[in-house]
Design an enzyme around this catalytic site. Structure first.
Site, PDB file in Angstrom:
ATOM      1  N   LEU A 105       0.824  -1.205   0.000  1.00 55.49           N
ATOM      2  CA  LEU A 105       0.000   0.000   0.000  1.00 55.49           C
ATOM      3  C   LEU A 105       0.865   1.264   0.000  1.00 55.49           C
ATOM      4  O   LEU A 105       2.063   1.208   0.309  1.00 55.49           O
ATOM      5  CB  LEU A 105      -0.928  -0.028   1.223  1.00 55.49           C
ATOM      6  CG  LEU A 105      -1.890  -1.239   1.242  1.00 55.49           C
ATOM      7  CD1 LEU A 105      -2.526  -1.400   2.620  1.00 55.49           C
ATOM      8  CD2 LEU A 105      -2.950  -1.086   0.163  1.00 55.49           C
ATOM      9  N   PRO A 106       0.273   2.419  -0.349  1.00 58.49           N
ATOM     10  CA  PRO A 106       1.090   3.626  -0.545  1.00 58.49           C
ATOM     11  C   PRO A 106       1.757   4.207   0.692  1.00 58.49           C
ATOM     12  O   PRO A 106       2.871   4.729   0.611  1.00 58.49           O
ATOM     13  CB  PRO A 106       0.084   4.635  -1.137  1.00 58.49           C
ATOM     14  CG  PRO A 106      -1.018   3.811  -1.698  1.00 58.49           C
ATOM     15  CD  PRO A 106      -1.113   2.619  -0.799  1.00 58.49           C
ATOM     16  N   LYS A 144       9.667   9.830  -1.774  1.00 60.57           N
ATOM     17  CA  LYS A 144       8.904   9.315  -0.635  1.00 60.57           C
ATOM     18  C   LYS A 144       9.841   8.628   0.361  1.00 60.57           C
ATOM     19  O   LYS A 144       9.777   8.868   1.575  1.00 60.57           O
ATOM     20  CB  LYS A 144       7.847   8.322  -1.112  1.00 60.57           C
ATOM     21  CG  LYS A 144       7.163   7.562   0.014  1.00 60.57           C
ATOM     22  CD  LYS A 144       6.396   6.346  -0.499  1.00 60.57           C
ATOM     23  CE  LYS A 144       5.954   5.440   0.643  1.00 60.57           C
ATOM     24  NZ  LYS A 144       5.278   4.221   0.184  1.00 60.57           N
ATOM     25  N   LYS A 181      15.093  -0.570   4.966  1.00 62.80           N
ATOM     26  CA  LYS A 181      14.694  -0.051   3.650  1.00 62.80           C
ATOM     27  C   LYS A 181      15.044   1.423   3.518  1.00 62.80           C
ATOM     28  O   LYS A 181      15.600   1.857   2.501  1.00 62.80           O
ATOM     29  CB  LYS A 181      13.189  -0.264   3.460  1.00 62.80           C
ATOM     30  CG  LYS A 181      12.588   0.404   2.214  1.00 62.80           C
ATOM     31  CD  LYS A 181      13.099  -0.208   0.929  1.00 62.80           C
ATOM     32  CE  LYS A 181      12.535   0.507  -0.310  1.00 62.80           C
ATOM     33  NZ  LYS A 181      11.132   0.171  -0.583  1.00 62.80           N
ATOM     34  N   THR A 204       6.258   0.389   1.938  1.00 59.43           N
ATOM     35  CA  THR A 204       7.328   1.185   2.540  1.00 59.43           C
ATOM     36  C   THR A 204       6.676   2.285   3.355  1.00 59.43           C
ATOM     37  O   THR A 204       6.063   3.206   2.793  1.00 59.43           O
ATOM     38  CB  THR A 204       8.247   1.779   1.466  1.00 59.43           C
ATOM     39  OG1 THR A 204       8.877   0.718   0.740  1.00 59.43           O
ATOM     40  CG2 THR A 204       9.324   2.648   2.100  1.00 59.43           C
TER      41      THR A 204
END
Length: 289
Positions: free
Chosen positions: A65-66, A243, A168, A93
């Site tokens: 998901l975003p 992002k 990450k 992420t």
């Protein structure tokens, strides 16, 4: 084989869903996009009408998901329909705090949750060659690994819940800064009269070697085929790199970590995206130098 729900079928989730189905799992898939659902169905998944519908009777749920707010919202929906001991694998992420909070909420309700963000991009998602950085308990990791193996080439436990997200953002902060340095070096080499291929041949086997150099060279016709060879289309969009850099900067502030190179990379990608390049591959920043 397992009954798996996958929620979020974008550029990454779509390829992941297809690989789970290809591996023989019974996959129920959901996304808000009709086109994404149609592609998943064509790849062997069963179409679901909602996130709870996808997760009903699933042994494992994979989410891609975003942002953290989306993950928390979907998990709240799932908690009321999934069976006890369901495995929850979030491959989005998101920020570390949200990853830890949803895992704690899941554990309190009798579910097992891991955060497993990915590295590799759209091509790796489609090819099943992603790298998964996993945060969770040993038991959670052991349960998640067989499913992640069906979608990736490397599955590595980073630590407890939230550690996958920490890995990450540190990795992608390094990538963002390294790509900019690689772009600077190629442009400087050309201005000094060096042939780009000659510089690549030297740097790729010397101390300047990096993934940005040897696997993702930002100039067309140099090294392996990359988005640079396709006018910087496809690959890893600048908006997605930005992002990740924003998440990294927020995490650095929370941890009181000094990140001058990461901070500068974030500033440069902010400017690049603001100039209308959000959909351009992040290596396209070389065109600004």
């Amino acid at each position: 084989m397992a009954r798996v729900a996958i929620i979020g079928l974008g550029n990454m989730g779509g390829g992941m869903a297809a690989n789970l189905a290809k591996a023989g799992h019974s996959v129920r898939a959901f996304d808000l996009s009709e086109d994404a659902l149609a592609r998943a169905e064509a790849a062997g998944c069963t179409r679901a009408t909602s996130a709870p519908d996808a997760a009903q009777d699933a042994e494992a749920v994979v989410t891609m998901l975003p942002a953290g707010a989306h993950v928390a919202s979907v998990y709240d929906e799932l908690f009321v329909v999934i069976a006890p001991d369901t495995l929850l694998i979030d491959c989005s992420t998101i920020d570390v705090a949200t990853a830890r909070r949803v895992a704690e909420d899941a554990a309190a309700k009798g579910f097992v949750a891991v955060d497993a963000p990915v590295s590799g991009g759209i091509a790796a998602a489609a090819a099943g060659t992603l790298t998964f950085m996993v945060g969770g308990t040993d038991a959670g990791f052991d349960r998640a690994k067989p499913l992640l193996d069906d979608m990736g080439k490397a599955v590595i436990r980073a630590g407890d819940n939230g550690a996958g997200q920490a890995a990450k953002m540190c990795n992608n902060m390094l990538l963002g800064a390294t790509m900019i340095a690689t772009c600077e070096a190629f442009v400087m080499a050309q201005k000094l009269g060096l042939d780009p291929q000659a510089f690549y041949d030297i740097a790729s086997v010397s101390s300047g070697q990096s993934w940005s150099m040897t696997s993702y060279a930002p100039l067309p016709g140099v090294g392996p085929v990359t988005p640079a060879d396709h006018d910087y289309k496809g690959g890893f969009a600048t908006a997605l790199m930005l992002k990740d850099l924003r998440l990294a900067m927020a995490a650095a502030a929370d941890a009181n970590a000094t990140t001058p190179m990461g901070t500068r990379a974030a500033e440069l990608y902010e400017a690049f995206a603001a100039a209308g390049n959000g959909a351009v591959d992040f290596s396209g920043i070389i065109c600004t130098l």
